[in-house]
Design a protein around this motif. Structure first.
Motif, short mmCIF file in Angstrom:
data_model
loop_
_atom_site.label_atom_id
_atom_site.label_comp_id
_atom_site.label_asym_id
_atom_site.label_seq_id
_atom_site.Cartn_x
_atom_site.Cartn_y
_atom_site.Cartn_z
N ARG A 29 0.85 -1.56 -0.43
CA ARG A 29 -0.42 -0.14 -0.31
C ARG A 29 1.05 1.19 0.11
O ARG A 29 1.67 0.98 0.95
CB ARG A 29 -0.57 -0.10 1.06
N ARG A 85 0.62 5.58 0.48
CA ARG A 85 0.38 7.45 0.37
C ARG A 85 0.54 8.14 0.03
O ARG A 85 -0.15 9.12 0.25
CB ARG A 85 -0.16 6.97 1.99
N GLU A 116 6.14 2.32 8.02
CA GLU A 116 6.11 3.35 6.44
C GLU A 116 6.52 4.06 6.27
O GLU A 116 7.03 4.78 7.10
CB GLU A 116 3.94 3.31 7.42
N SER A 168 6.13 3.40 0.08
CA SER A 168 5.09 2.65 1.04
C SER A 168 4.89 2.53 2.05
O SER A 168 5.86 2.63 3.17
CB SER A 168 5.26 1.40 0.04
N SER A 169 3.99 1.99 2.82
CA SER A 169 3.56 1.37 3.84
C SER A 169 4.64 -0.01 4.39
O SER A 169 4.54 -0.16 5.30
CB SER A 169 2.22 0.58 4.65
#
Length: 735
Positions: free
Chosen positions: A458, A460, A500, A475-476
Motif C-alpha cells: 500500500r 499513501r 511505513e 509504501s507502508s
C-alpha cells in the motif's frame, strides 16, 4: 410431550389429518379445531386459547391457506405470543404473497411423497426443544395474560416465587421461545412492586428509629435547658459589667477601623503600582526574547489594567505593531487534510474530511468556492499555471476543477481510496496515489488515464520531481520506488525504511530525494541513480520534510520526538535543532528561505528564524495542527487543524534579517567601528574583520579564513574612536 397447534385450510384436511396422526404417534398433544372446540362456544376465542396454550405452532402452507383470513389471524396470534412457528409446505406457493411472518422463516417441504419422511424428521427436530422452559414459558404467559386482563396487583409475582421465575428466565436466555412483551411487562411490574414493598418496610423502620432518637434528644434538651437557665442568671450580672467595658472599647475600635481602612487603601494602591511596574519591566524583558512577544503583550496588558502608565502604553503599541495579524478564521465540518497555496500566493486551497475542497482568498480569507466530493477529500492541489484545482477523495473520485468558476472540467474514479495528488510541473500530468498500490497517471485537461505505475504494498504518498523527470513513492512496507520518466526502464526500488514511509520530497533542483519513515530515519538519495547518500536517525517517526526553496542547500525534518531539525543537504550535517511541545506533524519553509513554520499535537503554529532557530511567534490553535503553508511572498501564513478550523495570518510585520553569517563555534563578541565601516566578530580564538557593504555577497556558511587567531577564546572586542585600532581580550588573560 409437546402441545402442538396445527393451522391449515379446510381444503387441505386430508394432508392435515395424516400429519396430525403422525404427531400423535410421536406422543405429542395436538390441538385441532375439529376435536378441541366444544359446541356453542366462541370458536375464535377457543382457537386463541389453543394457540396461547401450545408449545409449537405448525402452519401448513398451500395456495389455500395463505389466502385464508382465519389462517392469517392464527399466524398473527402465534407471533404475538412469541410461539415457535414451523411452516410446512404442502404445495408450492408464491413467496411474495405469503404472510410476512411466515415468509421470513425456514420452511419444511412436504410437497411430494418422497419428501415425507425427511420432512417428518425435520419437524420432529423443530418441535423437541427444552420443554421444561416451554412449560414454564406457557405458565408465565398464562399468569401474565390473567394479570393483563384483570389488572390486579395481587396477581403479581412476589418473594420466593418471583426470584424463582427470574432465575428460570435468566437461565433460558437464548432459548426458544423468547419471553413475550407481556411477560417482560409482567416481570417488570412484579420487580417494581417487590421493590416498593421493601422500600415501604425500610421507610417504616427508619421513621420508628428517628422517633426514638427524637424522644431521647428531647429529654436531654430539657435537662440542658434547666442547667442553662441557672447559668444565665449568673452570666446576666457579668454581662452588665462587660457591656460598660464594651461601650468604651467600641468607640476605640471605630477610630482604629478608620485608621486601618485608610492604611489598607494606601497599601493596595502601592501594591497595584508595584505590580504594574513589575509587569511592565517583565514585558520589556520578554519583548526582546525570540518567540515571547505574546507573553510580553499579556504582561503589558496586565500592567496597564492594574495601573496605566506611559511605559506599559509604549510597550503595547510596539508589540501590537509586531504581532501576527489574524486575517480570518474559516471552517470545515471535519478535520483539514490538506492545504496548498497557488503559485502567485493570492489563493490557497483546503481539503477536508467533510468532503469539501475549498479555495480561499489569501488576503481576506473570503471563500472563492467550495467543491463537494462523495467522501473525505484527502488532497487538493493547484495546477502549475493556477487555472485548475485537482482533488482526490476516499471514494476514489478525482476531480479537475476550474478556478475561474468552480465548475468541474473533468473527473476520474480510481475505484479505491485516493490518498495523494501531485501534478508534474512540465508534464501536464496528474499522479494519483491509490490505496491498492498503484499510481495512476492522468491527463490534466481530460482526466483520462494514460498509464499505471505498480508498487508492491500500500502507498499513501507519491511526488513528481520539480523538473518533471522523476516520480517517487513510499509504501507502508518501507519501500521507496523511483521512476525516471524521461528515460523509461525499470524503476529503482529499495527498502530504505523498516516501517511505513510517512514523508517524501524532492529538492528544488531535483537532485536529491529525502524520505522519512516510522522507523525514525530520514534517508537522502541521489535521484540520478537512486544511490543512498546518508541516513539521519531521529528518536521517533519522521512525519514531514521541507526543503529550502531558494537553493536546495538545506532541508528541515520534524518528528514525533518533538524536535525540528535543519540539515545541510550535501553532507547531512545538522545545523539547527528546535523543540516543540508535542508531536510535530507538518513543516513548511517560506519562499525566501527565511522562515520555518511548524505545527502539531501541541495545538500551536510556531514560526522560526531559519538562520538562527529563534522562535518568532507561537500562535494557539483550537485543535491539533494538521497542515500549514506560506504564501509566495512569505507574508501570509495559513494553517488547518483536526477540528476543521482554517486560520490565516498576516505575518509581514516580522522583522527579517538583511544578512546573516553562520559561525562554527560560539560567537564571543561582535562590534561595529565608530564610523560603521568595519564589523569585528569572534568565534573561539578566531577573529574576522568584515566589510558591512560586502556581507550580502557572503553565504550563510562561508566566511573564509579568519583575519587573526589569538591564544584563548575571545571575550571582548573594542574599536578605537578613529576605527584604526582593534582591542582584544581573551579568557587566557591576554590583551
Amino acid at each position: 410431550m409437546a402441545k402442538l397447534f396445527i393451522s391449515y385450510s379446510r381444503k387441505d384436511s386430508k394432508a392435515a389429518r395424516k400429519l396430525i396422526d403422525n404427531m400423535k404417534e410421536m406422543g405429542h398433544d395436538v390441538w385441532v379445531d375439529w376435536e378441541d372446540i366444544p359446541p356453542a362456544v366462541d370458536w375464535l376465542e377457543q382457537i386463541f386459547r389453543g394457540i396461547e396454550g401450545s408449545d409449537v405452532f405448525i402452519f401448513l402452507l398451500s395456495p389455500h391457506s395463505i389466502k385464508s383470513e382465519v389462517c392469517n389471524v392464527e399466524v398473527g396470534r402465534a407471533a404475538l405470543n412469541n410461539k415457535r412457528i414451523v411452516p410446512i409446505v404442502l404445495k408450492d406457493v408464491d413467496h411474495k404473497s405469503t404472510n410476512e411472518i411466515i415468509s421470513k422463516l425456514n420452511w419444511i417441504f412436504l410437497r411430494r411423497a418422497g419428501e415425507y419422511d425427511t420432512a417428518l424428521a425435520r419437524l420432529k427436530d423443530a418441535i423437541e426443544l427444552d420443554f421444561e422452559w416451554v412449560d414454564e414459558h406457557n405458565r408465565l404467559q398464562s399468569r401474565a395474560l390473567e394479570w393483563h386482563r384483570k389488572k390486579e396487583p395481587s396477581l403479581l409475582l412476589r418473594g420466593r416465587e418471583l426470584r424463582r421465575v427470574r432465575g428460570i428466565v435468566v437461565g433460558a436466555m437464548g432459548k426458544e421461545p423468547i419471553p413475550t412483551q407481556i411477560q417482560n411487562h409482567y416481570l417488570a411490574y412484579s420487580n417494581q412492586n417487590e421493590r416498593r414493598s421493601r422500600l415501604l418496610i425500610m421507610a417504616t423502620m427508619m421513621v420508628l428509629f428517628v422517633l426514638t432518637m427524637l424522644v431521647f434528644y428531647a429529654i436531654g434538651q430539657r435537662n440542658l435547658a434547666v442547667e442553662n437557665a441557672n447559668e444565665a442568671k449568673q452570666n446576666e450580672t457579668i454581662a452588665i459589667q462587660n457591656a460598660e467595658i464594651a461601650a468604651i472599647n467600641e468607640s476605640r475600635a471605630i477610630e482604629n477601623e478608620k485608621i486601618a481602612k485608610q492604611s489598607e487603601t494606601e497599601a493596595l494602591e502601592s501594591k497595584r503600582e508595584a505590580d504594574a511596574q513589575r509587569n511592565a519591566a517583565r514585558a520589556q524583558i520578554y519583548q526582546i526574547q525570540p518567540g515571547e512577544l505574546y507573553t510580553s503583550t499579556l504582561l503589558a496588558v496586565a500592567s496597564w489594567t492594574t495601573s496605566p502608565s506611559d511605559e506599559s502604553d509604549e510597550i503595547l503599541r510596539k508589540n501590537i505593531s509586531l504581532l501576527p495579524i489574524p486575517v480570518k478564521q474559516m471552517y470545515h465540518a471535519g478535520g483539514v487534510n490538506s492545504l496548498e497555496f497557488n503559485i502567485t500566493g493570492d489563493l490557497f486551497a483546503t481539503g477536508g474530511a467533510d468532503g469539501k475542497a475549498c479555495v480561499w482568498n489569501a488576503s481576506d480569507g473570503e471563500e472563492v468556492f467550495c467543491a463537494t466530493s462523495p467522501k473525505s477529500v484527502n488532497d487538493a492541489v493547484f495546477s502549475p499555471d493556477g487555472n485548475f484545482l485537482v482533488t482526490g477523495d476516499s471514494s476514489g473520485e478525482v476531480q479537475v476543477i476550474r478556478i475561474e468558476d468552480g465548475s468541474i472540467q473533468s473527473a476520474y474514479n480510481a475505484g479505491t481510496i485516493v490518498w495523494d495528488i501531485d501534478i508534474g510541473r512540465n508534464r501536464n500530468e496528474i499522479a494519483v496515489t491509490r490505496d491498492d498500490g498503484k499510481i495512476t497517471i492522468l491527463d490534466l485537461q481530460t482526466a483520462e488515464r494514460k498509464y499505471d505505475l505498480q508498487v508492491s504494498g500500500r502507498i499513501r504518498i507519491a511526488s513528481f520531481s520539480p523538473n518533471g523527470t522523476y516520480i517517487a513513492s513510499g509504501s507502508s512496507a518501507g519501500v521507496v520506488t523511483l521512476w525516471n520518466l524521461a528515460s523509461g526502464g525499470n524503476p529503482i526500488t529499495s527498502g530504505r525504511h523498516k516501517g511505513e514511509v510517512l514523508a517524501l520530497t524532492f529538492s528544488p533542483d531535483s537532485r536529491y530525494l529525502v524520505t522519512g519513515g516510522a522507523d525514525g530515519n530520514a534517508v537522502t538519495a541521489r535521484t540520478s541513480n537512486g544511490q543512498e547518500l546518508y541516513r539521519l536517525l531521529h528518536e521517533d517517526a519522521v512525519t514531514d520534510i521541507a526543503f529550502n526553496p531558494e537553493d536546495s542547500s538545506w532541508f528541515a525534518t520534524v518528528s514525533n520526538d518533538r524536535l525540528i531539525r535543519l540539515w545541510d543537504t550535501p553532507d547531512g550535517e545538522e545545523r539547527l535543532r528546535m523543540s516543540q511541545g508535542s508531536f510535530v506533524r507538518a513543516v513548511r519553509v517560506s519562499a525566501n528561505g527565511q522562515w520555518l513554520a511548524t505545527t502539531g499535537a501541541d495545538r500551536t503554529v510556531r514560526v522560526w528564524n531559519a538562520a538562527t532557530g529563534a522562535e518568532m511567534f507561537q500562535i494557539p490553535l483550537a485543535g491539533e495542527g494538521a497542515v500549514l503553508g506560506f504564501g509566495s511572498d512569505g507574508g501570509t501564513l495559513a494553517a488547518g487543524d483536526a477540528n476543521g478550523d482554517v486560520n490565516v495570518w498576516d505575518i509581514s510585520v516580522m522583522p527579517a534579517p538583511q544578512d546573516y553569517l553562520q559561525f562554527d563555534e560560539l560567537v564571543g563578541d561582535v562590534q561595529f567601528s565608530a564610523a560603521g565601516d568595519w564589523l569585528a566578530a569572534s568565534d573561539g580564538p578566531r577573529i574576522w574583520l568584515l566589510n558591512p557593504d560586502q556581507l550580502s555577497t557572503l553565504t550563510a556558511r562561508t566566511l573564509g579564513a579568519p583575519n587573526l587567531t589569538v591564544t584563548g577564546n575571545v571575550t571582548s572586542l573594542v574599536f578605537s574612536p578613529d576605527s584604526n585600532w582593534l582591542g582584544i581580550s581573551t579568557d587566557a588573560g591576554y590583551v
